[in-house]
Scaffold this motif. Structure first.
Motif, PDB file in Angstrom:
ATOM      1  N   MET A 158       0.664  -1.170   0.206  1.00  0.00           N
ATOM      2  CA  MET A 158      -0.130   0.180   0.224  1.00  0.00           C
ATOM      3  C   MET A 158       0.949   1.213   0.022  1.00  0.00           C
ATOM      4  SD  MET A 158      -2.752   0.906   2.868  1.00  0.00           S
ATOM      5  CE  MET A 158      -3.434   2.588   2.663  1.00  0.00           C
ATOM      6  N   GLN A 159       0.707   2.157  -0.904  1.00  0.00           N
ATOM      7  CA  GLN A 159       1.270   3.489  -0.975  1.00  0.00           C
ATOM      8  C   GLN A 159       1.139   4.388   0.230  1.00  0.00           C
ATOM      9  OE1 GLN A 159       0.326   5.257  -4.582  1.00  0.00           O
ATOM     10  NE2 GLN A 159       1.860   3.738  -5.866  1.00  0.00           N
ATOM     11  N   GLN A 160       2.014   5.210   0.749  1.00  0.00           N
ATOM     12  CA  GLN A 160       1.551   6.032   1.990  1.00  0.00           C
ATOM     13  C   GLN A 160       1.053   7.372   1.320  1.00  0.00           C
ATOM     14  OE1 GLN A 160       5.102   6.252   4.593  1.00  0.00           O
ATOM     15  NE2 GLN A 160       4.813   8.434   4.531  1.00  0.00           N
ATOM     16  N   ARG A 161      -0.226   7.460   1.351  1.00  0.00           N
ATOM     17  CA  ARG A 161      -0.952   8.891   0.965  1.00  0.00           C
ATOM     18  C   ARG A 161      -2.214   8.795   1.621  1.00  0.00           C
ATOM     19  NH1 ARG A 161      -1.323   6.442  -4.443  1.00  0.00           N
ATOM     20  NH2 ARG A 161      -3.022   5.630  -4.243  1.00  0.00           N
ATOM     21  N   MET A 162      -2.699   9.986   1.528  1.00  0.00           N
ATOM     22  CA  MET A 162      -4.107  10.281   1.963  1.00  0.00           C
ATOM     23  C   MET A 162      -4.757  11.029   0.857  1.00  0.00           C
ATOM     24  SD  MET A 162      -6.043  12.012   5.288  1.00  0.00           S
ATOM     25  CE  MET A 162      -5.182  10.930   6.378  1.00  0.00           C
ATOM     26  N   SER A 163      -5.965  10.695   0.523  1.00  0.00           N
ATOM     27  CA  SER A 163      -6.301  11.227  -0.688  1.00  0.00           C
ATOM     28  C   SER A 163      -7.871  11.799  -0.311  1.00  0.00           C
ATOM     29  CB  SER A 163      -6.981  10.352  -1.897  1.00  0.00           C
ATOM     30  OG  SER A 163      -6.117   9.157  -1.851  1.00  0.00           O
ATOM     31  N   LEU A 164      -8.756  11.476   0.508  1.00  0.00           N
ATOM     32  CA  LEU A 164      -9.845  11.963   1.024  1.00  0.00           C
ATOM     33  C   LEU A 164     -10.030  11.971   2.572  1.00  0.00           C
ATOM     34  CD1 LEU A 164     -12.176  12.647  -1.089  1.00  0.00           C
ATOM     35  CD2 LEU A 164     -13.228  10.434  -0.249  1.00  0.00           C
ATOM     36  N   VAL A 165     -10.480  13.125   3.074  1.00  0.00           N
ATOM     37  CA  VAL A 165     -10.877  13.219   4.420  1.00  0.00           C
ATOM     38  C   VAL A 165     -12.407  13.576   4.230  1.00  0.00           C
ATOM     39  CG1 VAL A 165     -10.475  14.817   6.560  1.00  0.00           C
ATOM     40  CG2 VAL A 165      -8.664  14.321   5.127  1.00  0.00           C
ATOM     41  N   THR A 166     -13.099  12.548   5.079  1.00  0.00           N
ATOM     42  CA  THR A 166     -14.473  12.588   5.095  1.00  0.00           C
ATOM     43  C   THR A 166     -15.096  12.897   6.613  1.00  0.00           C
ATOM     44  OG1 THR A 166     -14.863  11.004   3.526  1.00  0.00           O
ATOM     45  CG2 THR A 166     -16.749  11.548   4.652  1.00  0.00           C
ATOM     46  N   LEU A 167     -15.848  14.057   6.500  1.00  0.00           N
ATOM     47  CA  LEU A 167     -16.527  14.407   7.973  1.00  0.00           C
ATOM     48  C   LEU A 167     -17.946  14.545   7.870  1.00  0.00           C
ATOM     49  CD1 LEU A 167     -14.315  17.673   8.932  1.00  0.00           C
ATOM     50  CD2 LEU A 167     -13.880  15.543   9.398  1.00  0.00           C
ATOM     51  N   ALA A 168     -18.479  13.819   8.736  1.00  0.00           N
ATOM     52  CA  ALA A 168     -19.981  13.861   8.901  1.00  0.00           C
ATOM     53  C   ALA A 168     -20.619  15.092   9.475  1.00  0.00           C
ATOM     54  CB  ALA A 168     -20.542  12.550   9.714  1.00  0.00           C
ATOM     55  N   VAL A 169     -21.522  15.699   8.827  1.00  0.00           N
ATOM     56  CA  VAL A 169     -22.011  17.056   9.243  1.00  0.00           C
ATOM     57  C   VAL A 169     -23.590  17.105   9.486  1.00  0.00           C
ATOM     58  CG1 VAL A 169     -20.281  18.266   7.948  1.00  0.00           C
ATOM     59  CG2 VAL A 169     -22.429  17.939   6.813  1.00  0.00           C
ATOM     60  N   ALA A 170     -24.166  17.805  10.441  1.00  0.00           N
ATOM     61  CA  ALA A 170     -25.586  17.685  10.663  1.00  0.00           C
ATOM     62  C   ALA A 170     -26.164  18.323   9.774  1.00  0.00           C
ATOM     63  CB  ALA A 170     -25.677  18.293  12.394  1.00  0.00           C
ATOM     64  N   ASP A 171     -25.846  19.618   9.256  1.00  0.00           N
ATOM     65  CA  ASP A 171     -26.620  20.685   8.076  1.00  0.00           C
ATOM     66  C   ASP A 171     -25.779  21.029   7.166  1.00  0.00           C
ATOM     67  OD1 ASP A 171     -27.878  22.764   7.157  1.00  0.00           O
ATOM     68  OD2 ASP A 171     -28.695  23.491   8.919  1.00  0.00           O
ATOM     69  N   LEU A 172     -25.935  20.069   5.929  1.00  0.00           N
ATOM     70  CA  LEU A 172     -24.900  20.262   4.833  1.00  0.00           C
ATOM     71  C   LEU A 172     -25.056  21.655   4.275  1.00  0.00           C
ATOM     72  CD1 LEU A 172     -22.737  18.934   3.072  1.00  0.00           C
ATOM     73  CD2 LEU A 172     -24.862  18.250   1.587  1.00  0.00           C
ATOM     74  N   GLU A 173     -26.366  22.393   4.399  1.00  0.00           N
ATOM     75  CA  GLU A 173     -26.366  23.535   3.845  1.00  0.00           C
ATOM     76  C   GLU A 173     -25.583  24.681   4.471  1.00  0.00           C
ATOM     77  OE1 GLU A 173     -27.073  24.065   0.531  1.00  0.00           O
ATOM     78  OE2 GLU A 173     -27.180  22.040   0.653  1.00  0.00           O
ATOM     79  N   ALA A 174     -25.597  24.506   5.841  1.00  0.00           N
ATOM     80  CA  ALA A 174     -24.943  25.507   7.013  1.00  0.00           C
ATOM     81  C   ALA A 174     -23.565  25.332   6.703  1.00  0.00           C
ATOM     82  CB  ALA A 174     -25.321  25.084   8.368  1.00  0.00           C
TER      83      ALA A 174
END
Length: 138
Positions: free
Chosen positions: A1-17
């Protein structure tokens, strides 16, 4: 496996805010915005910040642990000077970030402050001298 990060995902309560905070407030550019589902922002070469509606996140990933305190992670925005740290924190404060902790000199030689986004995720705004600063700045 290559050493890297491509995406950071955060769960949010109000996407429009969240969109109003990052896109309208901080002036970041949305790469993908699917109302009610996800907002993706390219934050670096080959790195995307994915802000995902909490219900959709839980449906795919699993139940989110909740409780008192701050999420056990920080996101960082590094800049080239102490003055830039203060300027970014001032912008965050103007667009409604809460809380905002002013920049301070750190024991390790850098200068950092923090702000919270609408879901309480903490962003560190940092000037880091030396190898770390050189590695993370464009």
């Amino acid at each position: 496996m290559q050493q890297r990060m491509s995406l950071v995902t955060l769960a949010v309560a109000d996407l429009e805010a969240t969109r109003r905070f990052y896109v309208d407030g901080l002036g970041w550019e949305a790469m993908i915005h699917v109302p009610g589902d996800v907002l993706m922002i390219k934050v670096a070469d080959k790195v995307i910040l994915s802000l995902w509606d909490r219900d959709h996140f839980e449906a795919e990933v699993g139940a989110i642990a909740t409780g008192q305190g701050v999420a056990p992670l920080t996101l960082a925005h590094n800049v080239a000077s102490r003055e830039e740290v203060d300027a970014v924190l001032a912008t965050a404060r103007q667009v409604g970030a809460d809380p905002v902790q002013d920049g301070v000199d750190r024991a390790w030689g850098g200068y950092t402050g923090y702000f919270g986004d609408p879901d309480g995720y903490r962003w560190e705004v940092a000037w880091a001298p030396g190898d770390v600063g050189a590695a993370v700045l464009p």
